[in-house]
Enzyme design. Sequence first.
Site, PDB file in Angstrom:
ATOM      1  N   GLU A 236       9.473   1.838  10.764  1.00 58.27           N
ATOM      2  CA  GLU A 236      10.517   2.853  10.542  1.00 58.27           C
ATOM      3  C   GLU A 236       9.826   4.210  10.585  1.00 58.27           C
ATOM      4  OE1 GLU A 236      13.573   2.137  10.481  1.00 58.27           O
ATOM      5  OE2 GLU A 236      13.434  -0.024  10.178  1.00 58.27           O
TER       6      GLU A 236
ATOM      7  N   GLU B 109       8.667  16.930  14.276  1.00 56.95           N
ATOM      8  CA  GLU B 109       9.330  16.775  12.984  1.00 56.95           C
ATOM      9  C   GLU B 109       8.699  17.755  11.997  1.00 56.95           C
ATOM     10  OE1 GLU B 109       8.424  13.001  11.202  1.00 56.95           O
ATOM     11  OE2 GLU B 109      10.482  12.744  10.523  1.00 56.95           O
TER      12      GLU B 109
ATOM     13  N   CYS C 128      13.710  11.348   6.500  1.00 59.17           N
ATOM     14  CA  CYS C 128      13.598  11.031   7.930  1.00 59.17           C
ATOM     15  C   CYS C 128      14.882  11.340   8.682  1.00 59.17           C
ATOM     16  CB  CYS C 128      13.207   9.573   8.119  1.00 59.17           C
ATOM     17  SG  CYS C 128      14.349   8.450   7.304  1.00 59.17           S
TER      18      CYS C 128
ATOM     19  N   LYS D 292       0.848  -1.186   0.000  1.00 58.01           N
ATOM     20  CA  LYS D 292       0.000   0.000   0.000  1.00 58.01           C
ATOM     21  C   LYS D 292       0.888   1.242   0.000  1.00 58.01           C
ATOM     22  CE  LYS D 292      -1.892   3.232   2.595  1.00 58.01           C
ATOM     23  NZ  LYS D 292      -1.936   4.217   1.567  1.00 58.01           N
TER      24      LYS D 292
END
Length: 483
Positions: free
Chosen positions: A249, A384, A283, A174
Amino acid sequence: MREYKMWINGGWVGAESGKTYTVVNPATEEVIAKVPLGDKADVNKAVEAARKAFPTWAGKSQVERSDIMNRIAHAIREHAAELAEIETMDHGIPQSSAIFMSYAAAEKFEWAAYASKNIYSNGDVLTLQPGNKILLQREPIGVSALITPWNAPLLMVAAKLSVSLSLGNTCVVKPASITSLSTLKLGEILEKLDLPAGIVNIITGPGSTVGEALSTHPDVGLIGFTGSCETGKRIMELASRSIKRVQLELGGKNPVIVLEDADVDTAAEKSVSAQLENTGQVCASPGRFYVHTRVYDEFLEKFISGANKFIVGSPDEKETQIGPVVSAEHRDHIEKLIKRGIEEGANLVLGGKRPTTPPLDKGYYVMPAVFTGVKQSMTIAREEIFGPVACFMEPFSSDDEVIELANDNAFGLSAYVWTRDTAKGLRFADRICAGTVRINKSGGPMDEVPWGGFKESGIGKDGSKYGLEDFTQLKVISVDTTA
Ligand code: NAP
Ligand code: MG
């Protein structure tokens, strides 16, 4: 405008509901494609196909599966330019980076082919007592759901799919709904290879329906996920209902510590690239800069001058280094955080605005931004941003204090230390709570090296033999050899 289908059980199908959604080129704001709006009914079909395909696929030899991974890699290389064009159009990543990512996706399959056959140990024997042998056997888990983010669409899919498939799991992929076109193109590439039906299925649609249906489906044994911490928590919660394996992750708010003896020129130059690569949508992007008071002014000046040199432009232009961010929604998220930074008292000393000169007045552009005077408690120091925004914390003078500040965050993905004293850098690395600490270097993870976070940055690893272990389960067979 092209209308796509989903790849389920070796065939192209629309959503059961017949619904579609449109996707937009983030550089032009034009609608570029129609994609099926999958939901639970489609997930059920895909999982059923993967479940049926599993015994035969898992029963193939590792040599045969590795050969197939190499064929996939070869086919990706042949279509690298086309995949890169699609990625640029769908995601806004500059062509120069997109082509690199196509090849990196092929390398993932090559690495999985090699590692699953030659490096990874799928078994061991214990002989603890005479007459007794204990066989430790690593086996595939079954149907894996691979749920991936939009920030490097094909590469993120390749990282999970190569490993999971190579080890004998079957897969329902997905991709992020706003950037699924390169994954659908990968489906077309796989179709030509005439692989067994159902070993790879691709479903398009949002996380709230497709992702949740996968995370709760009783026949899914493993979820390989890359994405935000918030979604990771939700997936873990849903997966707990049937004790699915989860490999997560997640995000980061990565500290960069520049010590007083650092090579400031190199540290600034590499940090600018790390911050602005993929428009900050990485990331491992620097999240917080802690610079020693003795080199603070020099480092900041060099960082700003480096950031100013980066070319923001249309991702189709050769010289462009920074394209738009992925969507209007994500641009709004970045702008909201910039506004919050200003409201909470940080100083915006560079950029952060939308460009106004054509052709960049269209598209989701944010000019590289630098904040100074950022305090530990501010939103921009804790959350973030995932955009081209550097946050300079107050300069530090105590080593103990800076380590404490660096660790004072919910994430623990990666960290950077810049110093000419390597032994000191290693002492810092011992005390920093992060899955990866880089001393005097930046740059992406390699397939041979494990990548994955501590604390809320995730569970498990991508890459390396350790990453391969996450996609298998260990069976113990104990034998009385005297019987
Ligand atoms: P995201 O919003 O968490 O989405 C990731 C994937 O999860 C998408 O496919 C999304 O679907 C799906 N999803 C959303 N809600 C879901 C739910 N309730 N159940 C199941 N699936 C769901 O992340 P993103 O915004 O795409 O990506 C940015 C994030 O990824 C950042 O936090 C970044 O740090 C992280 N990231 C981490 C790494 C790493 O290696 N640690 C690498 C790259 C990115 P839809 O988007 O289609 O709704
Ligand atoms: Mg998101």
